[in-house]
Design a protein around this motif. Sequence first.
Motif: not given
Lengths: 388, 442
Positions: B373-391
């Motif tokens: 969630s970015v702010c009320p009414g705005v979300r974004i979909t992102l791949q995760v990086s820099d951290t172990p998968v599942g963290s």
Amino acid sequence: MTHRRAAVIGAGHTRFGVLPEGPRSLLRASVDGALTSVDRGLDRREIGEAFLGTLGFSGWQLGNASAILAEEARTPGIPVTRVENACASSGFALRAGIRAIESGARDVVLVCGLEKMTDSPSSRRRYWLGVSGDTEWERMAGLTFAGVYGLMASAHIREHGTPLEALAEVAVKNHENALKNPNAHFHKRITREEALAAPLVADPLRLFDCCPVSDGAASVLLAGEELARRFTDTPVTVIGDGAASDTLALQNRASLTRLAATRRAAEEAFQRAGTDRNTVDFLEVHDCFTIAELLALEDLGFADPGGAAQLELSGVTRLGGDLPVNPDGGLKAKGHPIGATGASQAYEAFLQLRNAAGDRQVKGAVTALTHNVGGSGASATVTLFSVR
Amino acid sequence: MDREIVAASFSEARGRLGGSPVEGPDEDAFTLACEAFDELPWAAGDAPRVRAHVVGELPEGAPDDLAEGLGVPGLQRVDWPGTTAGLWDALAAASQATGAGTEAVVLFESGPPQDSISQRPLAGALALGLSRRDGIRYVGHTPVDSSDRNTPSFRSGTDLLFGDRDAGDPLPPLIRYLEAEPASPSIERSSGSSIPANRSRLEDGRDPGSIHSILELWQAVWSVDGPRVAIGIEGPNGSSLVALERHAPIASVVRRSASSNGTTREARTSSTRPSALPANLSEGAYVPRATYRSERAHRWRLAADRCSRCGEITFPSHGRCASCGSTDTLTRFELPRRDLRVEASTIIHAGAQPTEFDRQVEGAGPYEVVIASVCPGVRITLQVSDTPVGSIGVGDRIDAKLRRLIPMEGEWRYGLKAVPAVGQAMPERSSRSPSPTDDPHA
């Protein structure tokens, strides 16, 4: 109700699964099956118009596929329109057919759904499996629909404490039902333990939470209600239908755990039918992933938000339960040839309501609801059938 | 009027896309420069006047990309021939610029093109913020010619301490830093190197600090394996100390060597040397280049419009209010990209990835994707990086960083990825507008 209603007078269905037949053969077999199923016969020249739901998976005849239906149905000259709304393609093709009948424009309409998916290499399949998702954010983040439904499942679990056992139960039940459906992709009983221990696909979704990639086709013949008894003594009337849309990307929806398109489509269908949920004897819902069946039960209004898990775990949704869900095995176990699924659901309603579903017959079924979803909920149709 | 360096930020390749020699890390000089720039702790009110000077060799089209990546309209490119002279030119231009506000200098690591597609070697980037402040004198300005530099020679594992070769005053912060460090940095001195002399100059030199030492350090960073580097910038009325930490083995290393005629040349070795991206690698969902470029502002920096008539926020920015349709009451601004709350998460295992992520899965295994969630009414979909998968789970906080996503049509497509949030929310910064804007949550 003063307007003309549509009735199903025939329906055909190929096997679903990894099939040797090509798309033209599948299409022809399902159309011929539908024609054959008309009790007193139907001259194919009486078909006034046709609609074909297909994604065009793998790029096979992406454009102008409607002409192939005209060829294979051997109904030269009639208008044929291809309808594409991803996994809801033939749900929306059915809707177009219903409108053509209701408007009085046509007396007999053919509705087909088709997908040939298993004959392309796996990398190409995975390419195509995501083409109906949001490209800008979801695809570029590395998601196909398994991932999008995995996101919904994670939010649903967070919001409602949904137990993974309920997801597994959906898979177990639908596999069990598919054992009794000779057309189903899978004829394999699974246990809840197997489902819970299967390899992860898109956490928390595991292998048995996901529908397969299947080939298949299904066809439905519609006629004006007043003409239907010319063709059969037991037409299955479309008493109401609804359709709706939502944002393409999950991120842009008000809720990550509700499908607004399903809710709107259901409201419209019940309102058109002038009936309520108590009259529905069984459901054919869009369970492309097990979480989707829970969402469907909640959004269609058969369970409160978060309440579908208990409905599944209590056995209510099994064959023989108070509200059987997906007696044909659902997308999960019957298979999900993308463009064919909406027509396949109508086929099941036709069989069940005519007491012709064999071992999987829902006893005394009079009214059925079918529910077809495009993508992760960008579009949905809900159709109510009845022999009352 | 002089300016002082008020901030410096350094980023280096550490992404986890790796595994495949084609993809390499999901960071490159371009994303690192953008990140370093974003890390600058701008003084309130300065940011709208930010203008960036870029030093380094950029691929064709990159200055335009960089303006989008940095979110600044004024961008001057300075070709950097591998010496500090180009940097100096940029600094001189920045310090002589008229008007109040803050200037930034963004340094690209540069070198012989080795990635025939991106033309952007994996590297590091340094952003320096320069602010006009009365009464504080900044930098001497003797241009440093390339010929006066020699090969720095550092022992493996050596920490570096760098100041200005012409520095005048002692550097108490640097010395304190040295004394406070449990493992005091050792400075490898080698005869003929300009580096070892720095410390003595720091202690008894005459001029306040200049930038070229930072540049030199920055270059030297790539030739050492140590985990920690310190930079000191010292002036008569202030000083700053920048400590850099290496988070992961860097992907490529610059070796600096002096030729017999004294000119400096760069040679490059790379541990994950990228090879050419096949032009047809991008079988998958198609994002045409022109469309991609037209969407950079909102894809990279979450550019949105706020309507002064109805108060609604429109994301992405379309130049038209999504609520009231107004076109002339809009203020462009950037939605926050830090400290965003995760609302849903999943881990994509082998077989569930789109085709264009095959190489990543083969090389680096499953990856995580979240909706934040970015702010009320705005979300974004992102791949995760820099951290172990599942963290990263629902409820956690992430920062959205510009990274490489996938190759398409023979070039990289960049976009935001999620990394664990490091701390406080990023202050909102106006985009392409001279006026400060309000809180997007308001």
